[in-house]
Design a protein around this motif. Structure first.
Motif, PDB file in Angstrom:
ATOM      1  N   ALA A 116     -31.314 -19.405 -11.618  1.00 48.64           N
ATOM      2  CA  ALA A 116     -32.615 -19.562 -12.598  1.00 48.64           C
ATOM      3  C   ALA A 116     -32.311 -20.556 -13.838  1.00 48.64           C
ATOM      4  O   ALA A 116     -33.101 -21.381 -14.272  1.00 48.64           O
ATOM      5  CB  ALA A 116     -33.088 -18.249 -12.940  1.00 48.64           C
ATOM      6  N   VAL A 117     -31.147 -20.164 -14.521  1.00 52.88           N
ATOM      7  CA  VAL A 117     -30.639 -20.927 -15.649  1.00 52.88           C
ATOM      8  C   VAL A 117     -30.367 -22.493 -15.397  1.00 52.88           C
ATOM      9  O   VAL A 117     -30.976 -23.202 -15.864  1.00 52.88           O
ATOM     10  CB  VAL A 117     -29.349 -20.435 -16.113  1.00 52.88           C
ATOM     11  CG1 VAL A 117     -28.759 -21.238 -17.144  1.00 52.88           C
ATOM     12  CG2 VAL A 117     -29.574 -19.153 -16.791  1.00 52.88           C
ATOM     13  N   LEU A 118     -29.947 -22.711 -14.095  1.00 48.72           N
ATOM     14  CA  LEU A 118     -29.790 -24.145 -13.589  1.00 48.72           C
ATOM     15  C   LEU A 118     -31.164 -24.861 -13.528  1.00 48.72           C
ATOM     16  O   LEU A 118     -31.282 -25.937 -13.934  1.00 48.72           O
ATOM     17  CB  LEU A 118     -28.884 -24.323 -12.203  1.00 48.72           C
ATOM     18  CG  LEU A 118     -27.570 -23.979 -12.555  1.00 48.72           C
ATOM     19  CD1 LEU A 118     -27.001 -23.454 -10.844  1.00 48.72           C
ATOM     20  CD2 LEU A 118     -26.738 -24.842 -13.231  1.00 48.72           C
ATOM     21  N   ARG A 119     -31.989 -24.259 -13.246  1.00 50.78           N
ATOM     22  CA  ARG A 119     -33.542 -24.853 -12.859  1.00 50.78           C
ATOM     23  C   ARG A 119     -34.283 -25.082 -14.054  1.00 50.78           C
ATOM     24  O   ARG A 119     -34.601 -25.886 -14.349  1.00 50.78           O
ATOM     25  CB  ARG A 119     -34.533 -23.839 -11.871  1.00 50.78           C
ATOM     26  CG  ARG A 119     -33.814 -23.851 -10.700  1.00 50.78           C
ATOM     27  CD  ARG A 119     -34.934 -23.017  -9.513  1.00 50.78           C
ATOM     28  NE  ARG A 119     -34.322 -23.269  -8.317  1.00 50.78           N
ATOM     29  CZ  ARG A 119     -34.504 -23.970  -7.321  1.00 50.78           C
ATOM     30  NH1 ARG A 119     -35.186 -25.087  -7.630  1.00 50.78           N
ATOM     31  NH2 ARG A 119     -34.066 -23.874  -6.158  1.00 50.78           N
ATOM     32  N   LEU A 120     -34.172 -23.838 -15.001  1.00 50.35           N
ATOM     33  CA  LEU A 120     -34.560 -24.108 -16.278  1.00 50.35           C
ATOM     34  C   LEU A 120     -34.098 -24.931 -17.329  1.00 50.35           C
ATOM     35  O   LEU A 120     -34.861 -25.782 -18.214  1.00 50.35           O
ATOM     36  CB  LEU A 120     -34.588 -22.528 -16.978  1.00 50.35           C
ATOM     37  CG  LEU A 120     -35.266 -21.528 -16.477  1.00 50.35           C
ATOM     38  CD1 LEU A 120     -35.071 -20.291 -16.992  1.00 50.35           C
ATOM     39  CD2 LEU A 120     -36.811 -21.569 -16.431  1.00 50.35           C
ATOM     40  N   ARG A 121     -32.561 -25.318 -17.274  1.00 47.69           N
ATOM     41  CA  ARG A 121     -32.011 -26.186 -18.007  1.00 47.69           C
ATOM     42  C   ARG A 121     -32.626 -27.662 -17.462  1.00 47.69           C
ATOM     43  O   ARG A 121     -32.830 -28.442 -18.674  1.00 47.69           O
ATOM     44  CB  ARG A 121     -30.513 -25.950 -17.730  1.00 47.69           C
ATOM     45  CG  ARG A 121     -29.685 -24.881 -18.835  1.00 47.69           C
ATOM     46  CD  ARG A 121     -28.297 -24.857 -18.383  1.00 47.69           C
ATOM     47  NE  ARG A 121     -27.717 -23.960 -19.144  1.00 47.69           N
ATOM     48  CZ  ARG A 121     -26.599 -23.478 -18.863  1.00 47.69           C
ATOM     49  NH1 ARG A 121     -25.969 -23.894 -17.931  1.00 47.69           N
ATOM     50  NH2 ARG A 121     -26.004 -22.573 -19.904  1.00 47.69           N
ATOM     51  N   LYS A 122     -32.853 -27.857 -16.423  1.00 44.13           N
ATOM     52  CA  LYS A 122     -33.423 -29.137 -15.942  1.00 44.13           C
ATOM     53  C   LYS A 122     -34.798 -29.422 -16.581  1.00 44.13           C
ATOM     54  O   LYS A 122     -34.846 -30.664 -16.787  1.00 44.13           O
ATOM     55  CB  LYS A 122     -33.422 -29.171 -14.525  1.00 44.13           C
ATOM     56  CG  LYS A 122     -33.974 -30.570 -13.892  1.00 44.13           C
ATOM     57  CD  LYS A 122     -33.940 -30.735 -12.490  1.00 44.13           C
ATOM     58  CE  LYS A 122     -34.213 -32.079 -11.849  1.00 44.13           C
ATOM     59  NZ  LYS A 122     -34.230 -31.988 -10.453  1.00 44.13           N
ATOM     60  N   VAL A 123     -35.653 -28.387 -16.682  1.00 47.90           N
ATOM     61  CA  VAL A 123     -36.967 -28.398 -17.265  1.00 47.90           C
ATOM     62  C   VAL A 123     -36.800 -28.856 -18.903  1.00 47.90           C
ATOM     63  O   VAL A 123     -37.221 -29.763 -19.276  1.00 47.90           O
ATOM     64  CB  VAL A 123     -37.817 -27.346 -16.912  1.00 47.90           C
ATOM     65  CG1 VAL A 123     -39.076 -27.416 -17.922  1.00 47.90           C
ATOM     66  CG2 VAL A 123     -38.071 -27.226 -15.673  1.00 47.90           C
ATOM     67  N   SER A 124     -35.866 -27.854 -19.530  1.00 44.33           N
ATOM     68  CA  SER A 124     -35.535 -28.080 -20.891  1.00 44.33           C
ATOM     69  C   SER A 124     -35.142 -29.517 -21.186  1.00 44.33           C
ATOM     70  O   SER A 124     -35.649 -29.941 -22.324  1.00 44.33           O
ATOM     71  CB  SER A 124     -34.634 -26.924 -21.368  1.00 44.33           C
ATOM     72  OG  SER A 124     -34.670 -26.918 -22.588  1.00 44.33           O
ATOM     73  N   ASP A 125     -34.301 -30.014 -20.426  1.00 45.48           N
ATOM     74  CA  ASP A 125     -33.728 -31.346 -20.620  1.00 45.48           C
ATOM     75  C   ASP A 125     -34.924 -32.362 -20.600  1.00 45.48           C
ATOM     76  O   ASP A 125     -34.478 -33.429 -21.220  1.00 45.48           O
ATOM     77  CB  ASP A 125     -32.692 -31.811 -19.664  1.00 45.48           C
ATOM     78  CG  ASP A 125     -31.396 -30.730 -19.767  1.00 45.48           C
ATOM     79  OD1 ASP A 125     -31.217 -30.188 -21.034  1.00 45.48           O
ATOM     80  OD2 ASP A 125     -30.549 -30.622 -19.108  1.00 45.48           O
ATOM     81  N   GLU A 126     -36.007 -32.153 -20.094  1.00 42.18           N
ATOM     82  CA  GLU A 126     -37.126 -33.322 -20.294  1.00 42.18           C
ATOM     83  C   GLU A 126     -37.399 -33.552 -21.569  1.00 42.18           C
ATOM     84  O   GLU A 126     -37.989 -34.684 -21.888  1.00 42.18           O
ATOM     85  CB  GLU A 126     -38.363 -32.768 -19.366  1.00 42.18           C
ATOM     86  CG  GLU A 126     -37.970 -32.200 -17.913  1.00 42.18           C
ATOM     87  CD  GLU A 126     -37.636 -33.726 -17.342  1.00 42.18           C
ATOM     88  OE1 GLU A 126     -38.294 -34.689 -17.778  1.00 42.18           O
ATOM     89  OE2 GLU A 126     -37.245 -33.560 -16.012  1.00 42.18           O
ATOM     90  N   ALA A 127     -37.258 -32.393 -22.562  1.00 42.25           N
ATOM     91  CA  ALA A 127     -37.472 -32.672 -23.991  1.00 42.25           C
ATOM     92  C   ALA A 127     -36.798 -33.990 -24.553  1.00 42.25           C
ATOM     93  O   ALA A 127     -37.191 -34.489 -25.401  1.00 42.25           O
ATOM     94  CB  ALA A 127     -37.377 -31.518 -24.824  1.00 42.25           C
ATOM     95  N   ASP A 128     -35.575 -34.243 -24.058  1.00 42.87           N
ATOM     96  CA  ASP A 128     -34.925 -35.308 -24.408  1.00 42.87           C
ATOM     97  C   ASP A 128     -35.666 -36.619 -24.298  1.00 42.87           C
ATOM     98  O   ASP A 128     -35.025 -37.920 -25.136  1.00 42.87           O
ATOM     99  CB  ASP A 128     -33.610 -35.525 -23.747  1.00 42.87           C
ATOM    100  CG  ASP A 128     -32.639 -34.297 -23.921  1.00 42.87           C
ATOM    101  OD1 ASP A 128     -32.954 -33.360 -25.300  1.00 42.87           O
ATOM    102  OD2 ASP A 128     -31.725 -33.911 -23.293  1.00 42.87           O
TER     103      ASP A 128
END
Length: 271
Positions: A240-252
């Motif tokens: 779950a963390v791996l998938r969520l980090r990818k989404v969160s990184d879109e903020a960059d």
């Protein structure tokens, strides 16, 4: 022009653009309440239609306004706009959009705790919309109706509402909003015990991939967060963390939308 721009906005917290309209703009809604380009354009479109004294233009403006308000999570404004839509359609005999207004107004009433009244209005509106509303918007209207029933824990019925739009959408080659249909259907089937967690994950991953291919970013992020939630429930936090980090990184890339906030909140809870 503002009315046309509103229709071309792309994704507004999950309202992706129709496939036959070129270009995408991701509107950056506020975290709370009104504001944002989408809200301003919705209000401008209504004002222009009133100035023109053109009933159909006013109805179309009021179709989009509650959708925008739903997706920036301003439920009071969404309900008010939906009730205006119902009134305009009733006054001028514009039957094709009446059902959409009833479904949105019903959803808002369910959220306020008037569950029976709200669901009755949702079902009445969906029946009317499926009979007379434009085929291209059926997936979205069905998703709104299903959301109301899911709030009331009617997961099996919500799934049946979503399933009934699949075949007509395929025949009409309607791809708009189908990732959201697939996500909510998988969640409804899982919550009603009809499919396993593994199948639900696979289905929602497929929904996220469809959204990615369509360029429907917020629908993609919603689906990824839904997958992560299921993985957490199954004790698979690392995945779950791996998938969520990818989404969160879109903020960059400069995006600041509610779906990213949702992903980050879940990610923080797993830290």
């Amino acid at each position: 022009d503002d009315g046309i721009r509103l229709g071309r906005l792309g994704e507004v917290g999950g309202v992706e653009e129709p496939a036959n309209i070129g270009g995408k703009v991701v509107v950056l809604p506020p975290r709370e309440g009104g504001g944002g380009e989408a809200v301003e354009l919705a209000e401008s479109a209504i004002s222009l239609a009133r100035d023109l004294d053109h009933s159909f233009s006013l109805a179309v403006a009021y179709v989009w306004a509650p959708i925008v308000m739903l997706n920036v999570r301003n439920r009071a404004a969404a309900q008010a706009a939906a009730e205006h839509l119902i009134a305009v359609c009733d006054k001028h005999g514009i039957a094709q959009w009446m059902g959409a207004g009833q479904v949105i107004a019903g959803l808002c009433r369910v959220e306020q705790g008037a569950t029976d009244e709200g669901l009755k209005l949702v079902d009445q509106g969906l029946t009317a919309y499926l009979a007379r509303g434009p085929v291209g918007f059926r997936p979205m209207v069905a998703c709104i109706a299903a959301s109301a029933h899911r709030m009331a824990e009617n997961h099996n019925y919500a799934g049946s509402l979503l399933a009934q739009v699949l075949e007509p959408a395929a025949k009409a080659q309607v791809g708009w909003y189908m990732p959201e249909v697939q996500r909510q259907l998988a969640q409804s089937l899982r919550q009603s015990g009809q499919i396993s967690a593994e199948e639900a994950v696979a289905r929602i991953v497929g929904a996220a991939e469809l959204a990615r291919r369509q360029g429907a970013l917020t629908l993609q992020w919603r689906a990824v967060t839904a997958v992560a939630t299921l993985l957490v429930q199954e004790g698979r936090d690392a995945e779950a963390v791996l998938r969520l980090r990818k989404v969160s990184d879109e903020a960059d890339v400069g995006l600041d939308v509610l779906e990213i906030d949702d992903a980050r909140a879940l990610l923080a809870s797993l830290a």
